[in-house]
Enzyme design. Structure first.
Site, PDB file in Angstrom:
ATOM      1  N   HIS A  75     -15.493  -6.747   1.704  1.00  0.00           N
ATOM      2  CA  HIS A  75     -14.544  -6.972   0.608  1.00  0.00           C
ATOM      3  C   HIS A  75     -13.256  -6.192   0.841  1.00  0.00           C
ATOM      4  O   HIS A  75     -13.289  -5.008   1.152  1.00  0.00           O
ATOM      5  CB  HIS A  75     -15.159  -6.532  -0.722  1.00  0.00           C
ATOM      6  CG  HIS A  75     -16.200  -7.477  -1.228  1.00  0.00           C
ATOM      7  ND1 HIS A  75     -16.506  -7.613  -2.557  1.00  0.00           N
ATOM      8  CD2 HIS A  75     -16.995  -8.355  -0.570  1.00  0.00           C
ATOM      9  CE1 HIS A  75     -17.453  -8.528  -2.699  1.00  0.00           C
ATOM     10  NE2 HIS A  75     -17.776  -8.983  -1.508  1.00  0.00           N
ATOM     11  N   TYR A 204     -14.758  -4.653 -12.149  1.00  0.00           N
ATOM     12  CA  TYR A 204     -15.085  -3.551 -13.066  1.00  0.00           C
ATOM     13  C   TYR A 204     -14.324  -3.827 -14.360  1.00  0.00           C
ATOM     14  O   TYR A 204     -13.085  -3.884 -14.338  1.00  0.00           O
ATOM     15  CB  TYR A 204     -14.624  -2.216 -12.492  1.00  0.00           C
ATOM     16  CG  TYR A 204     -15.479  -1.693 -11.343  1.00  0.00           C
ATOM     17  CD1 TYR A 204     -16.515  -0.802 -11.579  1.00  0.00           C
ATOM     18  CD2 TYR A 204     -15.240  -2.079 -10.029  1.00  0.00           C
ATOM     19  CE1 TYR A 204     -17.300  -0.305 -10.535  1.00  0.00           C
ATOM     20  CE2 TYR A 204     -16.017  -1.589  -8.985  1.00  0.00           C
ATOM     21  CZ  TYR A 204     -17.045  -0.707  -9.247  1.00  0.00           C
ATOM     22  OH  TYR A 204     -17.808  -0.215  -8.213  1.00  0.00           O
ATOM     23  N   TYR A 386     -12.571   4.993  -3.035  1.00  0.00           N
ATOM     24  CA  TYR A 386     -13.582   3.938  -3.179  1.00  0.00           C
ATOM     25  C   TYR A 386     -14.060   3.461  -1.805  1.00  0.00           C
ATOM     26  O   TYR A 386     -15.260   3.278  -1.583  1.00  0.00           O
ATOM     27  CB  TYR A 386     -12.992   2.776  -3.978  1.00  0.00           C
ATOM     28  CG  TYR A 386     -14.020   1.784  -4.451  1.00  0.00           C
ATOM     29  CD1 TYR A 386     -14.914   2.119  -5.472  1.00  0.00           C
ATOM     30  CD2 TYR A 386     -14.108   0.520  -3.884  1.00  0.00           C
ATOM     31  CE1 TYR A 386     -15.871   1.218  -5.896  1.00  0.00           C
ATOM     32  CE2 TYR A 386     -15.058  -0.388  -4.311  1.00  0.00           C
ATOM     33  CZ  TYR A 386     -15.938  -0.033  -5.314  1.00  0.00           C
ATOM     34  OH  TYR A 386     -16.888  -0.922  -5.735  1.00  0.00           O
TER      35      TYR A 386
HETATM   36  C1  DHB Z   1     -22.968  -2.103  -7.300  1.00  0.00           C
HETATM   37  C2  DHB Z   1     -23.403  -0.911  -7.853  1.00  0.00           C
HETATM   38  C3  DHB Z   1     -22.482   0.008  -8.284  1.00  0.00           C
HETATM   39  O1  DHB Z   1     -22.889   1.173  -8.824  1.00  0.00           O
HETATM   40  C4  DHB Z   1     -21.128  -0.221  -8.165  1.00  0.00           C
HETATM   41  O2  DHB Z   1     -20.246   0.703  -8.609  1.00  0.00           O
HETATM   42  C5  DHB Z   1     -20.697  -1.405  -7.588  1.00  0.00           C
HETATM   43  C6  DHB Z   1     -21.615  -2.343  -7.163  1.00  0.00           C
HETATM   44  C7  DHB Z   1     -23.971  -3.088  -6.840  1.00  0.00           C
HETATM   45  O3  DHB Z   1     -25.164  -2.875  -7.088  1.00  0.00           O
HETATM   46  O4  DHB Z   1     -23.591  -4.098  -6.242  1.00  0.00           O
END
Ligand code: DHB
Ligand code: FAD
Length: 392
Positions: A75, A204, A386
């Site tokens: 991604h 998010y 991130y």
């Molecule tokens: C997923 C889990 C997370 O805690 C996150 O921040 C983003 C994605 C996941 O399980 O895909």
């Protein structure tokens, strides 16, 4: 009672314990992995999904990233949704071309177990470690209970990779261990559904009704989360209610609905931040969730665990093969510096995206979100953390 000797006894076959076993095998250091649950159980346990850029490269470098590279979904951005509007954070543009890879934690666990078993490395599933003894002596002992009775493992070092409810951190005396903890007033209800992902990138979302996260596992499987009260139970969330709430929280004018499908797995996870200091006591080294927990909003838990292991494996190999103790002496401090950065980022993401009962807090959250979408500098900090906070 069965007795075995090894160089490193590894408690726990989660991502941390299994990667450590793999790296030690590659370096010719004898090790045994002891896991409380069955192989089937650990291979089916649905958890994390986002792997950082540097962690993916590292796994590939050490021969554990072949299927991850083939099947993982790369991604280049994520969406932040608030006030019914969606904003894309162009991760790879902001973070020097770095990306994240979506790949289920249990898939990595399966890959690492397969590598281990192919090498014939000793792995004891259904063995619960019940005591760690003589940790400050020269020959620590690990005691476990298995289907055939008791097992006693004599070793040079113990690696406590047994997660947040394990036996390792509990074996460090209270006079040595400092525990820093924060509990958040929400939990996540997570589902895995047989539904084609509605979008290509993770979303998010901060909605007045609560947090929501859209993620995925493959072109046919979606992974979604809802922020809920910590006291919520799964019985209170029949399928219709889950989908209705996801649609309410994730809707925008251009995409009012998410794709629905049969729910294959569901769970509720409380959200906590925990740091245990130091990550070493005598010949016990703790790593991963055994030493620290982050709330999942920053997708850091598994990445941090694997980051610890890179440091730990090098340190153990230097000590055992060359008698050089410098990396091992520095292990705890080296890891904790990175762990606190991950705690900070996970706390920031959590507090920005989960609406509060407190109006002042909500004002601060909006200001932070607007800053991320308005300021390239703020978005860059988010994107770098991130994609590659562990910087492996
Ligand atoms: C997923 C889990 C997370 O805690 C996150 O921040 C983003 C994605 C996941 O399980 O895909
Ligand atoms: P674990 O995976 O917990 O493994 C510990 C192992 O030790 C277990 O197999 C356990 O059975 C075993 N064990 C425990 N006690 C004993 C004993 N006494 N004897 C023998 N064995 C024992 N992280 C991310 O990086 N990205 C994400 O996107 C992400 N999303 C998440 C979403 C959710 C809903 C949750 C719950 C977590 C998420 N995480 C994420 C966090 C991630 O799953 C954990 O940080 C990761 O599992 C830590 O790995 P570990 O090997 O340290 O511990």
């Amino acid at each position: 009672m069965e007795e075995v000797r090894t160089q490193v006894a590894i408690v726990g076959a989660g991502p941390a314990g299994l990667l450590l076993g793999h790296l030690l095998e590659r370096a010719g250091v004898a090790n045994v992995v002891l896991e409380h649950r069955s192989r089937e159980y650990v291979e089916q346990r649905v958890r994390a999904g986002v792997i950082e850029y540097g962690v993916v490269n590292f796994l590939e470098e050490v021969g554990a990233g072949e299927r991850l590279r083939r099947e993982g979904l790369t991604h280049h951005g994520v969406e932040l949704r608030f006030d019914h509007t969606t904003h894309r954070v162009a991760l790879s543009d902001l973070a020097d071309g770095k990306t994240i890879t979506v790949y289920g934690q249990q898939e990595l666990v399966k890959d690492l177990i397969a590598l281990r078993l192919a090498l014939g490395a000793p792995t004891r599933f259904e063995h619960e470690v019940v005591a760690l003894e003589d940790l400050t002596g020269t020959t620590p002992v690990v005691r476990a209970k298995g289907p055939e009775g008791e097992l006693r493992v004599e070793c040079e070092f113990v690696a406590g990779c047994d997660g947040s409810f394990g036996v390792a951190t509990r074996s460090i005396p209270g006079s040595t261990l400092r525990r820093h903890e924060r509990t958040y007033p929400f939990a996540w209800l997570g589902i895995l559904a047989e539904a084609a992902p509605t979008t290509e990138e993770l979303i998010y979302a901060r909605h007045e009704r609560g947090f929501a996260l859209y993620s995925m596992r493959s072109p046919t499987v979606s992974r979604l989360y809802l922020g809920v009260e910590p006291s919520e139970t799964l019985e209170a969330w029949p399928d219709d209610r889950i989908w209705e709430e996801l649609n309410l929280r994730l809707a925008t004018e251009s995409s009012p609905n998410v794709n629905e499908g049969p729910i294959m797995e569901r769970s509720i996870t409380a959200m906590r931040s925990v740091v245990c200091e130091p990550m070493r006591y005598g010949r016990l080294l703790v790593a991963g969730d055994a030493a620290h927990i982050v709330p999942p909003t920053g997708a850091k838990g598994m990445n941090l665990a694997l980051g610890d292991i890179r440091v730990l494996a090098r340190a153990l190999v230097a000590q055992i093969r060359e008698g050089d103790n410098r990396l091992l002496e520095a292990y705890s401090a080296t890891c904790l510096e990175r762990v606190w950065r991950a705690e900070e980022f996970s706390n920031y993401m959590t507090q920005m995206l989960h609406p509060s009962n407190d109006d002042f807090e909500n004002g601060v959250q909006h200001a932070r979100l607007r800053q991320v979408v308005a300021s390239r500098e703020a978005a860059t900090v988010l994107a770098r953390n991130y994609c590659d906070l562990n910087g492996l």
